[in-house]
Design a protein around this motif. Structure first.
Motif, short mmCIF file in Angstrom:
data_model
loop_
_atom_site.label_atom_id
_atom_site.label_comp_id
_atom_site.label_asym_id
_atom_site.label_seq_id
_atom_site.Cartn_x
_atom_site.Cartn_y
_atom_site.Cartn_z
N ALA A 53 0.92 -1.10 -0.08
CA ALA A 53 0.10 -0.06 0.09
C ALA A 53 0.92 1.06 -0.04
O ALA A 53 1.87 1.31 0.72
N PRO A 54 0.71 2.24 -0.78
CA PRO A 54 1.49 3.25 -0.93
C PRO A 54 1.20 4.38 0.41
O PRO A 54 1.01 5.65 -0.10
N LEU A 55 1.17 3.84 1.54
CA LEU A 55 0.84 4.78 2.49
C LEU A 55 1.21 4.07 3.95
O LEU A 55 1.35 2.82 3.97
N CYS A 56 1.63 5.00 4.91
CA CYS A 56 2.31 4.09 5.86
C CYS A 56 1.66 3.15 6.82
O CYS A 56 1.96 2.13 6.90
N VAL A 57 0.16 3.50 7.25
CA VAL A 57 -0.49 2.62 8.14
C VAL A 57 -0.81 1.19 7.32
O VAL A 57 -0.50 0.35 7.93
N PRO A 58 -1.45 1.13 6.33
CA PRO A 58 -1.75 0.09 5.77
C PRO A 58 -0.43 -0.67 5.31
O PRO A 58 -0.63 -2.14 5.21
N SER A 59 0.55 -0.15 4.68
CA SER A 59 1.67 -0.87 4.48
C SER A 59 2.38 -1.51 5.67
O SER A 59 2.92 -2.81 5.41
N ARG A 60 2.57 -0.97 6.76
CA ARG A 60 3.13 -1.57 7.82
C ARG A 60 2.23 -2.56 8.48
O ARG A 60 2.83 -3.41 8.93
N ALA A 61 0.89 -2.30 8.43
CA ALA A 61 0.21 -3.61 8.98
C ALA A 61 0.09 -4.68 8.18
O ALA A 61 0.33 -5.92 8.54
N ALA A 62 0.41 -4.48 6.85
CA ALA A 62 0.49 -5.59 5.89
C ALA A 62 1.87 -6.33 6.07
O ALA A 62 1.92 -7.46 6.04
N MET A 63 2.79 -5.48 6.37
CA MET A 63 4.18 -6.01 6.24
C MET A 63 4.13 -6.75 7.79
O MET A 63 4.60 -8.05 7.67
N MET A 64 3.68 -6.37 8.89
CA MET A 64 3.71 -7.11 10.07
C MET A 64 2.74 -8.41 9.92
O MET A 64 3.38 -9.20 10.75
N THR A 65 1.88 -8.37 9.52
CA THR A 65 1.03 -9.59 9.39
C THR A 65 0.97 -10.51 8.37
O THR A 65 0.68 -11.67 8.47
N GLY A 66 1.79 -10.16 7.43
CA GLY A 66 1.83 -10.93 6.02
C GLY A 66 0.69 -11.13 5.18
O GLY A 66 0.31 -11.82 4.39
N ARG A 67 -0.46 -10.04 5.64
CA ARG A 67 -1.58 -9.99 4.89
C ARG A 67 -1.71 -8.96 4.06
O ARG A 67 -1.23 -7.77 4.39
N LEU A 68 -2.75 -8.72 3.00
CA LEU A 68 -2.76 -7.42 2.35
C LEU A 68 -3.71 -6.54 3.20
O LEU A 68 -4.24 -7.01 4.03
N PRO A 69 -3.65 -5.31 3.00
CA PRO A 69 -4.31 -4.39 3.93
C PRO A 69 -5.69 -4.63 4.16
O PRO A 69 -6.27 -4.35 4.98
N SER A 70 -6.46 -5.05 2.91
CA SER A 70 -7.86 -5.26 3.00
C SER A 70 -8.31 -6.66 3.97
O SER A 70 -9.29 -6.90 4.36
N GLY A 71 -7.22 -7.32 4.21
CA GLY A 71 -7.37 -8.55 4.88
C GLY A 71 -6.78 -8.34 6.22
O GLY A 71 -7.22 -9.38 7.18
N VAL A 72 -6.41 -7.25 6.65
CA VAL A 72 -6.22 -7.10 8.04
C VAL A 72 -7.44 -6.70 8.94
O VAL A 72 -7.56 -7.44 9.85
N PRO A 73 -8.54 -5.73 8.70
CA PRO A 73 -8.29 -4.58 7.63
C PRO A 73 -7.52 -3.38 8.10
O PRO A 73 -7.62 -3.01 9.05
#
Length: 518
Positions: A53-73
């Protein structure tokens, strides 16, 4: 599980808003990054690494979880990161690792640890719902307005502040992050207590070279007289896609006069901050070497997303153009081949399964089954003659600056950008790295387009996604208004400090012991 002695420490060093194209290992000859260059020579470079994701929060959440941003969400900079979603900190902690965070991770919500046993600093940005920016309030095209603006200024006004400053709030924060993280590495190296010898995971995450593009003179002056290459203009006849118009409207670029000098100064400030981050990387490598930990530690360097810096006539982030979504991804250390460059497209969601493999962490299927990425350990080991297939890379954008969910899929040399109801974008990145020639309507690319469109729509309904995002925005706007009334309870993390037991103040402290106080 493997024994602690056979498992490496893992040190993840993160920059903020650093495009891969703005570093030496990725071919930029204007920027000075000798420590990143050395890390790349000692280890492995993933040449086509993407954020999700080209933005801080969704990108970092995806990195930490291994899920896409929509899958965190976690779709924008004010959506709560659920505490019940497993992260790589949880996975390694469960496997017997100490898990430590210093610096920015931009967690939104009351859980400010997400599996980390220790957090050494607070965050730099708000952890609450303050930055909710509903699409319904942005207009069409989307723009910053009302309470979202800062004194009536546009994002693009940031370019006018580029230059040297004696000190900046970003330097203030990053120096605290560096100090606390290096101090903790020293303590771990010298620890002789019950947990001595336990492997550790440390994330040290910095806020530079995030805009504004300002730096102290000692970094700004490194670029005095150096070439600063300007972006090539978009050729006449290349029409901007609606998504480009939206993000440029949101940033105020469409209303601004931006001359070459403004771009040159912004790039100089950005490169100056990048050189600071490079110095930081060097200081961590030197400290690991000082304490004999370098050969036992996998050092990873990356960023949460990039910055357009004028490429394609665009600035900042929030776009799926290459400068915004391509990030550096370097590995060096045990179990990592040296001097290796890998062209396979990868992304930040690969880090959770990779770290779990490096740590020998056995994960249940209900964790691994939600991964959107793959472990990179086979690629890192440089196994000759072994196939290491990797699934297509997916990048999402459902934050401000757009008016509907956007997804891109990268497969080999091709990239498709999809937004429901808008024309597709299909680029052959090998022939057209600047993304000027949209081949979506080209019959010669029909098979590629159809295959990538099928990939981008796998397990994703764009109409349902839009409904869910809008609902979340409305709920968070309501909650933000409610929480603005009455007594405020902050979610910000406050690091614990036990000053009474530091240095030579404990009952058993020996003032003649050179390690006293650790």
């Amino acid at each position: 599980m493997t024994t602690a002695g056979s498992r490496p420490n893992i040190l993840l060093l993160m920059a903020d808003q650093l495009s891969a194209f703005a570093t030496g290992p990725y071919g930029n000859e204007d920027v000075l990054t000798p420590n990143l260059d050395a890390l790349a020579e000692r280890g492995t470079v993933f040449e086509n690494a993407y954020c999700n994701a080209p933005l801080c929060v969704p990108s970092r959440a995806a990195m930490m979880t291994g899920r896409l941003p929509s899958g965190v969400p976690s779709n924008d900079n004010a959506e709560e990161f659920p505490a019940s979603v497993p992260t790589f900190a949880h996975s390694l902690r469960r496997a017997g690792y100490r898990t430590i965070l210093s610096g920015k991770m931009h967690f939104v919500g009351p859980d400010q640890l997400h599996g980390f046993e220790e957090r050494l600093t607070t965050d730099i940005f708000p952890p609450d719902l303050t930055w909710t920016r509903p699409w319904e309030e942005q207009g069409d095209p989307p723009r910053l307005s009302g309470a979202q603006q800062n004194g009536g200024r546009e994002y693009v006004d940031i370019l006018r502040s580029s230059g040297p400053l004696p000190w900046t709030y970003q330097m203030h924060y990053d120096e605290e992050v560096r100090f606390t993280a290096l101090r903790r590495i020293r303590e771990l190296a010298l620890d002789s207590g019950e947990r001595a010898g336990e492997p550790w995971l440390m994330v040290a995450s910095f806020t530079q070279p995030h805009d504004p593009y300002v730096a102290p003179p000692e970094y700004w002056n490194r670029y005095e007289g150096r070439r600063i290459t300007l972006p090539e203009p978009v050729p006449d006849g290349v029409e901007p896609h609606p998504l480009d118009r939206w993000v440029n409207a949101f940033h105020g670029v469409d209303r601004a006069e931006i001359d070459d000098e403004a771009v040159r100064l912004a790039r100089r400030g950005y490169y100056a901050m990048t050189s600071y981050i490079d110095d930081v990387v060097g200081s961590f490598v030197a400290e690991l070497e000082r304490f004999g930990l370098l050969d036992d530690t996998v050092v990873v360097f990356t960023s949460d997303h990039g910055d357009q810096l004028g490429e394609h006539g665009m600035y900042f982030k929030r776009t799926l153009r290459e400068w915004s979504v391509r990030v550096p991804l370097l590995f060096a250390g045990p179990q990592v081949a040296s001097g290796r460059r890998i062209g396979t497209p990868t992304s930040l969601v690969d880090l959770h399964p990779t770290f779990a493999d490096l740590a020998g962490a056995a994960l249940p299927e209900w964790v691994t089954g939600r991964f959107a990425g793959d472990s990179l350990t086979g690629l890192l080991a440089g196994d000759a003659g072994t196939e290491h297939p990797h699934r297509d890379v997916v990048v999402e954008n459902s934050a401000e600056g757009t008016l509907l969910p956007v997804r891109a899929v990268v497969s080999g040399r091709h990239k498709l950008v999809y937004a429901h109801g808008l024309p597709d974008q299909l680029y052959d990145l090998e022939k057209d790295p600047r993304e000027l020639d949209n081949r979506a309507a080209d019959p010669g690319y029909a098979e590629v387009r159809d295959r990538l469109r099928s990939s981008v729509l796998t397990d994703w309904d764009p109409v349902a996604a839009e409904r869910d995002v809008v609902t979340s925005q409305r709920v968070r706007a309501f909650l933000g208004e409610a929480l603005a009334h009455g007594a405020h309870t902050s979610w910000a993390y406050e690091p614990p400090v036990d000053a009474a037991r530091q240095w030579i103040r404990g009952t058993d402290d020996d003032p003649w012991d050179p390690l006293c106080g650790f």
